[in-house]
Motif scaffolding. Structure first.
Motif, short mmCIF file in Angstrom:
data_model
loop_
_atom_site.label_atom_id
_atom_site.label_comp_id
_atom_site.label_asym_id
_atom_site.label_seq_id
_atom_site.Cartn_x
_atom_site.Cartn_y
_atom_site.Cartn_z
N LEU A 85 0.83 -1.20 0.00
CA LEU A 85 0.00 0.00 0.00
C LEU A 85 0.87 1.25 0.00
O LEU A 85 1.89 1.31 0.70
CB LEU A 85 -0.89 0.05 1.25
N LEU A 86 0.46 2.24 -0.78
CA LEU A 86 1.07 3.57 -0.74
C LEU A 86 -0.02 4.56 -0.32
O LEU A 86 -1.07 4.64 -0.96
CB LEU A 86 1.63 3.96 -2.11
N ALA A 87 0.23 5.30 0.75
CA ALA A 87 -0.71 6.30 1.23
C ALA A 87 -0.02 7.65 1.32
O ALA A 87 1.22 7.73 1.45
CB ALA A 87 -1.27 5.91 2.60
N ASP A 88 -0.80 8.73 1.26
CA ASP A 88 -0.21 10.05 1.44
C ASP A 88 -0.06 10.34 2.93
O ASP A 88 -0.34 9.49 3.78
CB ASP A 88 -1.04 11.13 0.73
N SER A 89 0.41 11.53 3.27
CA SER A 89 0.70 11.85 4.67
C SER A 89 -0.57 11.96 5.52
O SER A 89 -0.48 12.04 6.75
CB SER A 89 1.48 13.17 4.75
N GLU A 90 -1.74 11.96 4.89
CA GLU A 90 -3.00 12.00 5.62
C GLU A 90 -3.67 10.65 5.70
O GLU A 90 -4.81 10.54 6.16
CB GLU A 90 -3.95 13.02 4.95
N GLY A 91 -2.99 9.61 5.24
CA GLY A 91 -3.53 8.26 5.36
C GLY A 91 -4.46 7.85 4.24
O GLY A 91 -5.14 6.82 4.36
N ARG A 92 -4.51 8.59 3.15
CA ARG A 92 -5.37 8.23 2.02
C ARG A 92 -4.61 7.28 1.08
O ARG A 92 -3.49 7.58 0.68
CB ARG A 92 -5.82 9.48 1.27
N ILE A 93 -5.24 6.16 0.72
CA ILE A 93 -4.59 5.15 -0.11
C ILE A 93 -4.52 5.65 -1.55
O ILE A 93 -5.53 5.82 -2.22
CB ILE A 93 -5.34 3.81 -0.04
N LEU A 94 -3.28 5.86 -2.03
CA LEU A 94 -3.08 6.31 -3.40
C LEU A 94 -3.09 5.14 -4.38
O LEU A 94 -3.54 5.28 -5.51
CB LEU A 94 -1.75 7.05 -3.52
N GLN A 95 -2.57 3.99 -3.93
CA GLN A 95 -2.54 2.81 -4.79
C GLN A 95 -2.26 1.59 -3.93
O GLN A 95 -1.66 1.69 -2.86
CB GLN A 95 -1.47 2.95 -5.87
N ARG A 96 -2.70 0.44 -4.41
CA ARG A 96 -2.35 -0.83 -3.78
C ARG A 96 -1.84 -1.76 -4.88
O ARG A 96 -2.29 -1.68 -6.02
CB ARG A 96 -3.54 -1.44 -3.04
N TRP A 97 -0.92 -2.64 -4.52
CA TRP A 97 -0.36 -3.61 -5.45
C TRP A 97 -0.52 -5.00 -4.86
O TRP A 97 -0.12 -5.26 -3.71
CB TRP A 97 1.12 -3.35 -5.69
N THR A 98 -1.13 -5.90 -5.62
CA THR A 98 -1.26 -7.29 -5.20
C THR A 98 -1.12 -8.18 -6.43
O THR A 98 -1.66 -7.87 -7.48
CB THR A 98 -2.64 -7.58 -4.55
N HIS A 99 -0.39 -9.27 -6.27
CA HIS A 99 -0.29 -10.26 -7.34
C HIS A 99 -1.11 -11.50 -7.00
O HIS A 99 -1.43 -12.29 -7.87
CB HIS A 99 1.17 -10.68 -7.56
N ASP A 100 -1.44 -11.68 -5.72
CA ASP A 100 -2.13 -12.89 -5.26
C ASP A 100 -3.62 -12.63 -5.10
O ASP A 100 -4.02 -11.59 -4.57
CB ASP A 100 -1.57 -13.37 -3.92
#
Length: 573
Positions: A85-100
């Motif tokens: 997970l990548l979130a900004d400094s306010e905790g909002r999820i900018l993107q998620r990466w999953t292969h499974d």
């Protein structure tokens, strides 16, 4: 986490939330986070779901800054069950990466999707919001979370700071189901965050800022993948570029890296043909490539510049090259057979033409017959043959008898055609010979890489020059010995993948045997998690002066776990 420890945590959590004194055994940072969460939200049972914001409110520039390095990390996490997970400094999820699939389902159940707001003010203690609130790495396990619906999760997060100002830029988090909890995830997230900090530092240099500005400008107006390559291998890619395969990305990077390359180039990607517009930036700031998938190739464009130069000095290889050259000169059909990945197509395409030849070879993939149907595929082949340029028919082992017979008939009946070179993947010479009797053309066998180990060095140099010429990747004597001793079941394709992974990981200069994948050194390659575990244990042992009990305390693990890990990684105190 044992049932007993889970009950103790739950009891302590209840005491804190009811304003009673907390047990001294709990981490102070966890207690403080629970108290902040209580002040913001009241009781945990009041949290029913995860709030979301629109995608248009997310920091697109921050995502595009980190898209390329995190895509590489995600590839290494394939098969681990971890969600990145990548979130900004306010905790909002900018993107998620999953292969499974399991990891994706896990994140879906928790409402951890793009745009989800995971600050402590919205969902309480968690591996994203608590990092954003404290600016420190945390691991939150099971019912250490404030919200009840996170009980099945373990989340490990680290802050990403600006390397010069120290300002919190983002939060990187690994999330998984609690029953699949990997040990030592904190050093792994810390390592990823450190890589992102270095990525920011690289982007701060003047030339890199020019490249970043051009990249962001292209990303705003282009609908397809955008890739930028700056000084010292600095790589940027937009979210749409994540759809490109590793091999496709490597090809686009090679186009960006070529100093003479500019303008429009037609290439063949794993998903089909594409048009790549490469723009060279001024003052050595790099290149920006825009990929338009689905464009048809120009049949008279040069294939040579897009493929590694042919290399090899072994007697067997030179004999095959001479055979192919003779048939090209005579315009007589030739079947080029060999194991998969031995360079059959490159061999057919890469030899020099006769002086004055105006056209390069064009490739007709036999696998397209299954998409186009036999009639349309044969019609396309007929058009290519009639054009008079050399034609390479790739992978004829996929053709059924009717199409195979039709192909032979077209080749034999087309007047004034150019040379026709057919490639065939076969397990051995006997299988190739059996197939050759069905087409009736002369056959030459391309030796496998293990049969010409002396060509590994020249091949390495040619492939490394195309993958990352500025990195000057050169194997040491020990590394070259290991490379020559390897069986190379994937042949040249496997060697190319090794080099491209080294280039994408940022390696430069001399490549030692220890830098090669363990599979090449005769052992299974470690996963990213295993490498992080190994490095963390080595640091702890060094800090503890070789005392394994003290190292276990530093790591927060039992002595038995540390002993077991040391045995696994063959470490000694």
């Amino acid at each position: 986490m044992t049932p007993t420890s889970a009950r103790l945590i739950e009891q302590a959590k209840s005491e804190i939330l009811s304003a009673s004194s907390a047990t001294a055994a709990l981490r102070p940072d966890l207690v403080t986070s629970w108290q902040r969460s209580k002040e913001a939200l009241g009781s945990p049972d009041r949290i029913r779901d995860v709030p979301q914001v629109g995608v248009d409110l997310l920091d697109r520039h921050l995502l595009e800054m980190f898209q390329a390095p995190l895509a590489r990390v995600s590839d290494e996490l394939d098969g681990t069950g971890l969600g990145l997970l990548l979130a900004d400094s306010e905790g909002r999820i900018l993107q998620r990466w999953t292969h499974d699939r399991a990891a994706a389902d896990h994140l879906d159940r928790l409402g951890t999707v793009r745009g989800a707001v995971l600050s402590e003010e919205t969902v309480g203690t968690n591996g994203v919001g608590t990092v954003a609130a404290t600016g420190r790495s945390v691991q939150i396990t099971g019912n250490e979370h404030f919200a009840e619906f996170y009980r099945s999760a373990v989340c490990t997060g680290s802050p990403v700071r600006h390397p010069l100002t120290g300002r919190l830029l983002a939060v990187i988090t690994l999330s998984t189901h609690i029953t699949e909890r990997p040990e030592l995830l904190r050093p792994l997230t810390h390592s990823i965050a450190t890589q992102l900090g270095q990525h920011v530092m690289d982007a701060e240099r003047p030339a890199a800022r020019s490249m970043l500005a051009a990249f962001l400008a292209a990303s705003r107006v282009q609908q397809g993948p955008v890739v930028a390559l700056g000084p010292d291998g600095l790589l940027m890619q937009n979210q749409r570029a994540s759809r490109l395969s590793t091999a496709d990305m490597a090809l686009v990077q090679r186009l960006c890296a070529e100093e003479s390359r500019g303008g429009r180039v037609n290439v063949e990607l794993s998903s089909g043909y594409a048009d790549v517009q490469v723009t060279r930036l001024q003052d050595g700031a790099g290149s920006v490539a825009v990929v338009n998938v689905g464009e048809r190739p120009v049949t008279h464009g040069g294939f040579g510049p897009l493929r590694p130069a042919l290399a090899g000095r072994s007697t067997e290889w030179l004999a095959v090259a001479q055979t192919v050259a003779r048939h090209r000169e005579a315009r007589t059909p030739l079947l080029i057979a060999g194991e998969p990945g031995t360079g059959k197509t490159s061999l057919a395409l890469g030899l020099p033409h006769r002086p004055g030849a105006a056209r390069a070879a064009t490739v007709v993939d036999a696998a397209e017959r299954h998409v186009l149907g036999a009639r349309r595929w044969l019609q396309r082949l007929s058009e290519r043959l009639a054009a008079g340029a050399p034609v390479v028919v790739k992978g004829i082992q996929t053709l059924e008898p009717g199409s195979l017979s039709g192909m032979v008939s077209l080749i034999d009946s087309t007047p004034s055609r150019g040379a026709v070179l057919l490639t065939l993947s076969a397990a051995d010479r006997a299988e190739a010979g059996s197939f050759a009797t069905r087409v009736g053309y002369p056959t030459t066998w391309v030796p496998s890489l293990r049969e010409r180990s002396g060509d590994v060095g020249p091949l390495w140099r040619a492939l490394a020059d195309h993958a990352a010429s500025s990195a000057h990747l050169e194997p040491t004597r020990d590394a070259l010995s290991a490379l020559e001793a390897h069986a190379w079941p994937g042949n040249i394709v496997e060697l190319r993948n090794v080099i491209e992974q080294l280039a994408l990981s940022g390696r430069r200069g001399a490549i030692g045997a220890a830098d090669l994948p363990m599979s090449v050194r005769g052992a299974r390659a470690m996963t990213m998690i295993e490498r992080a575990e190994l490095e963390a244990i080595q640091r702890a042992l060094q800090e503890a002066g070789g005392n394994r009990s003290r190292a276990a305390e530093i790591l927060g693990l039992s002595r038995a776990t540390v002993y077991r890990k040391m045995k696994t990684y063959r470490l000694t105190a």
